[in-house]
Design an enzyme around this catalytic site. Structure first.
Site, mmCIF file in Angstrom:
data_model
loop_
_atom_site.group_PDB
_atom_site.id
_atom_site.type_symbol
_atom_site.label_atom_id
_atom_site.label_comp_id
_atom_site.label_asym_id
_atom_site.label_seq_id
_atom_site.Cartn_x
_atom_site.Cartn_y
_atom_site.Cartn_z
ATOM 1 N N TRP A 1 37.712 -33.104 20.556
ATOM 2 C CA TRP A 1 39.175 -33.209 20.512
ATOM 3 C C TRP A 1 39.816 -33.283 21.899
ATOM 4 C CZ3 TRP A 1 36.001 -29.727 18.117
ATOM 5 C CH2 TRP A 1 35.804 -29.913 16.736
ATOM 6 N N ASP A 2 39.014 -33.463 22.945
ATOM 7 C CA ASP A 2 39.532 -33.473 24.317
ATOM 8 C C ASP A 2 40.223 -32.153 24.649
ATOM 9 O OD1 ASP A 2 40.095 -34.408 26.863
ATOM 10 O OD2 ASP A 2 41.905 -35.462 26.266
ATOM 11 N N MET A 3 39.619 -31.052 24.220
ATOM 12 C CA MET A 3 40.168 -29.721 24.490
ATOM 13 C C MET A 3 39.558 -29.114 25.752
ATOM 14 S SD MET A 3 42.527 -28.926 22.413
ATOM 15 C CE MET A 3 43.261 -29.886 21.098
ATOM 16 N N ASP A 4 39.330 -29.979 26.767
ATOM 17 C CA ASP A 4 38.782 -29.450 28.010
ATOM 18 C C ASP A 4 39.705 -28.393 28.608
ATOM 19 O OD1 ASP A 4 39.391 -32.703 29.555
ATOM 20 O OD2 ASP A 4 40.780 -31.267 28.693
ATOM 21 N N LYS B 1 44.016 -25.623 26.211
ATOM 22 C CA LYS B 1 44.805 -26.589 25.455
ATOM 23 C C LYS B 1 45.008 -26.147 24.014
ATOM 24 C CE LYS B 1 43.687 -30.905 27.885
ATOM 25 N NZ LYS B 1 43.118 -32.258 27.711
#
Length: 827
Positions: free
Chosen positions: A485-488, A513
């Site tokens: 989910w691009d939760m870097d 995030k």
């Protein structure tokens, strides 16, 4: 006159008919998706009313009164007395009702107020007027009921701890008792020597000249313009995100095109400027510089050239060392003042690797990560972390998450691991513990993880603690397992020595995030605030998997409930209906719903509840100030063959001719993380979009942005208040305080005042830290998507606050080049 009356009838009846047909069509689609029946019922009511008006029947106002009352009852049932959701449901119904009422009264008066026709017309008009009055009263009441404000207070007394037990700083920094280096607080001279104030990343100033009682007297002290203006050749995400440094009597800034500028801290006059002669690739996704790093060589005399150095990574992947006094390159560093960050990469892919964030300087080492372009190719540059000698530029160690145990500098013929997780944000360091804390991203592509190795999976979306001197890993804490989910981790971790029932613990606070704040023992990475693994949705596209559980912190800004259809919003009932249909069409099972072919609603979205701006931490009072955001995104995976077809069609429409691309005049792919992302080498491309309505408003109900206060000792949120207006986001400058997203972070001061720019409206605001109430605001000439800072000026004996107003390309805020200083009037 008769013609005008007939025209008005046809306009009113025609609008009702068309609106009814739209509502009927959309309502039927919504019903087939399992949604609300209201819209089709309302559509029937609109159509029936239009027919009665065309036939000049007295039943028209009676029927429309039922539409008004039915809409009111349904709206209150769904959302209660919450003004903005109520307004979106009822605005068109109310305005049309007023027009029907005027038509009804006109018929009544033309009938001479006698006879059956007049009596029937009068009754319908009165019924409709009464229904509108009831709706109006309910609306007025709802305006004064705030369902989203969470009042509370933070304790503002000081707390003794191993930070040195310092009390609040005095108005003059000369008498400040500063916490020890362990506490990471600023020195007694009120300087700002690193991106987060210090390498503890607290964004805290010990100055207290500005207080809740005088913050409303702040005024512009000076304004400077960098003359670095966005050009048509720049990527969409060209942004001003810089937080200046202040050392001595100079202020240091960088600009999106990597100019470095020194300003007089009292007057804002330019002292020197350095042009890096940037070789800008057309394939850049981002063009920004969040800040510089400052280092003093204690072994050199103060007047020795480059005894005081500034370090800046560039958009063409160089690391520069500049003399802080003159702005000239330090010839003894690397190759005449610069180090090539492409060295050791698997292959040169100009524009695919660079750093937008300042390095950390610790134990005479310059420690730097880098940004790897998202979702372009599965074979991307490495996310290696490297440490260089601050004087010579010699590579001292490299930590490659694809080969984490071998940190010895690689040889000239060796290469780092392709596509390993990178760290594009800002790290923190504790030199006494000998550790640097690195917030990690994930292995590209973001939304498809089948080709990730077990080794790199371990470090994706995690906090990694490395030994400063050797680069050896000491511990790792992962915030998202198998991140799809691009939760870097975009925020710089904030370090604080925290009072707990077990005593003082060296702590790390990591905002994420996804909205969780992980409070860890920074010696070991073990949670101080409880973290539990919870079951999350499963089910991915062929070839991929999803983690069965994810770690959830007890200190969280996650919404307590997942989104529902009733949470959809719009300026009118029509775009709200479209958002409801869109919501029902997407896959959404709550947070961590995996990406899908039909499209997945990602909420919180990859915009993040907390992104690179982080939070501000007061190490003395052991409290924090934050600006959480709430925006959904939509991810849609597209099979390779279908994606390539869509991609080529888009290139034909939007990209310049292929000959221009070959000549390097145009990018080979869209230079933004939104829209179509190719994921070359993966079986799926991806389409990433914010969750917006047909008229580009958020599909979910406001508020979308808050400010908040946190008690770090108890691990509790003390208050949350809506923050920001739609003044600069709406077609007309309406100052409605709906709570808008912000990108950037806050600062907090010993005076009990916090400052924040960052919102989609163009303001810098001051808040009382104790209760979060706004104290003051100053209008900015452009978007302020940067984190402010504060410092002391000896010349005028004043505390200054700096705001950067340069705009943000992908947010669409106005571009600019202003650096503005605020202070209290001179004594």
């Amino acid at each position: 006159m008769r013609f005008l009356r007939s025209l008005a009838v046809w306009l009113l009846g025609g609008f009702l008919l068309i609106a009814g047909l739209v509502l009927g069509y959309g309502g039927m689609r919504l019903i087939l998706l399992g949604g609300s029946w209201y819209y089709i019922v309302a559509g029937i009511g609109f159509i029936a009313t239009s027919i009665l008006i065309f036939l000049k029947r007295r039943e028209a106002p009676w029927l429309y009164a039922l539409v008004v009352l039915g809409t009111l009852a349904w709206s209150v049932w769904e959302v209660g007395l919450d003004w903005w959701p109520l307004a979106a449901r009822g605005d068109i119904v109310f305005l049309v009702g007023f027009c029907v009422l005027v038509w009804s009264f006109g018929r009544w008066f033309r009938a001479g107020a006698i006879g059956p026709e007049a009596t029937g017309g009068r009754g319908g008009a009165v019924a409709l007027a009464a229904s509108l009055a009831i709706a109006g009263v309910v609306g007025i009441i709802s305006v004064f009921i705030d369902h989203h404000d969470r009042p509370g207070r933070l304790a503002m007394e000081t707390t003794a701890s191993s930070t040195g037990g310092a009390s609040s700083a005095s108005a003059s920094p000369a008498s400040t008792t500063a916490p020890s280096a362990t506490g990471g607080a600023l020195a007694s001279n009120g300087e700002w020597t690193a991106y987060g104030g210090t390498h503890f990343g607290q964004r805290y100033s010990p100055l207290d000249q500005i207080t809740p009682s005088n913050a409303d007297k702040l005024q512009v002290a000076w304004e400077y313009h960098t003359k670095d203006i966005r050009s048509p050749q720049d990527p969409i995400e060209t942004t001003y995100e810089v937080t200046p440094l202040k050392v001595g009597n100079l202020l240091y800034i960088c600009t999106p095109h990597n100019f470095v500028i020194a300003l007089d801290a009292e007057t804002g006059k330019e002292r020197w400027r350095y042009d890096p002669k940037l070789k800008q690739s057309p394939d850049l996704q981002h063009l920004t510089c969040r800040g510089l790093s400052y280092h003093t060589d204690t072994s050199a005399a103060a007047t020795t050239p480059c005894a005081h150095r500034l370090f800046m990574p560039t958009a063409d992947a160089r690391l520069l060392a500049l003399d802080a006094a003159t702005g000239k390159l330090c010839e003894d560093f690397g190759n005449h003042g610069e180090v090539d960050l492409w060295r050791g990469m698997p292959e040169l892919q100009a524009g695919f690797y660079y750093s937008t964030s300042p390095p950390v300087i610790a134990d005479n080492l310059v420690i730097i990560g880098g940004n790897v372009s998202d979702n372009v190719n599965v074979n991307s540059p490495s996310g290696v972390i490297r440490a260089y000698d601050a004087k010579t530029g010699e590579l001292k160690w490299n930590w490659d998450s694809g080969n984490p145990d071998n940190t010895q500098p690689i040889g000239p013929d060796q290469h780092y691991t392709r596509s390993s997780p990178n760290s594009w944000s800002i790290s923190s360091a504790d030199e006494q513990l000998g550790l640097i804390y690195i917030p990690m991203g994930n292995q590209p592509p973001d939304q498809f993880g089948a080709k990730r190795s077990p080794q790199t999976e371990r470090f994706s979306s995690a906090i990694v603690a490395l030994d400063i001197d050797t680069g050896q890993m000491r511990w790792v804490f992962q915030t998202v397992h198998h991140d799809l989910w691009d939760m870097d981790v975009g925020s710089q971790p904030s370090l604080i020595d925290l009072n707990t029932p077990q005593g003082v613990v060296p702590a790390l606070v990591a905002p994420t995030k996804r909205g969780d704040l992980y409070v860890l023992d920074r010696r070991s990475g073990k949670p101080i605030v409880p973290v539990e693994e919870r079951t999350v949705p499963r089910g991915t596209v062929a070839g991929d998997t999803a983690a069965p559980t994810q770690p959830f912190s007890a200190l969280t800004f996650l919404p307590p409930e997942r989104l529902q259809e009733k949470d959809m919003w719009g300026a009118t009932m029509f775009d709200q209906l479209a958002c409801r249909v869109k919501f029902r069409s997407l896959r959404y099972d709550g947070i961590f719903t995996p990406p899908s072919l039909q499209g997945t609603l990602v909420y919180p979205g990859n915009f993040g509840i907390f992104d690179w701006g982080g939070i501000a931490v007061d190490p003395v009072r052991q409290i924090a100030f934050a600006n959480p955001d709430y925006m959904g995104f939509v991810d849609r995976l597209i099979p390779r063959e279908q994606f390539d077809k869509e991609w080529n069609e888009r290139l034909k429409k939007e990209q310049p001719a292929a000959s221009e691309q070959e000549e390097g005049k145009a990018p080979a792919f869209p230079r933004s993380e939104g829209g179509l992302n190719p994921n070359r080498g993966a079986p799926f491309g991806v389409d990433l979009e914010p969750f917006l309505s047909l008229i580009n408003l958020p599909c979910q109900s406001p508020p979308w942005g808050y400010i908040a206060g946190i008690d770090l000792r108890s691990g509790k949120i003390a208050y949350m208040h809506k923050n920001g207006t739609i003044r600069d986001s709406s077609p007309v400058p309406l100052p409605f305080k709906m709570g808008v997203p912000s990108l950037g972070g806050p600062i907090i001061t010993a005076g009990g005042v916090a400052f924040l720019t960052s919102t989609l409206d163009y303001y810098i605001r001051a808040y009382g830290v104790s209760d979060g109430k706004q104290l003051w605001e100053g209008r900015l000439p452009a978007g302020g998507q940067a984190t402010p800072m504060s410092y002391w000026s000896e010349a005028s004996q004043r505390q200054f606050v700096i705001a950067v107003a340069g705009g943000h390309g992908s947010l669409g805020t106005r571009a600019g080049d202003a650096i503005i200083a605020y202070a209290l009037p001179k004594p």
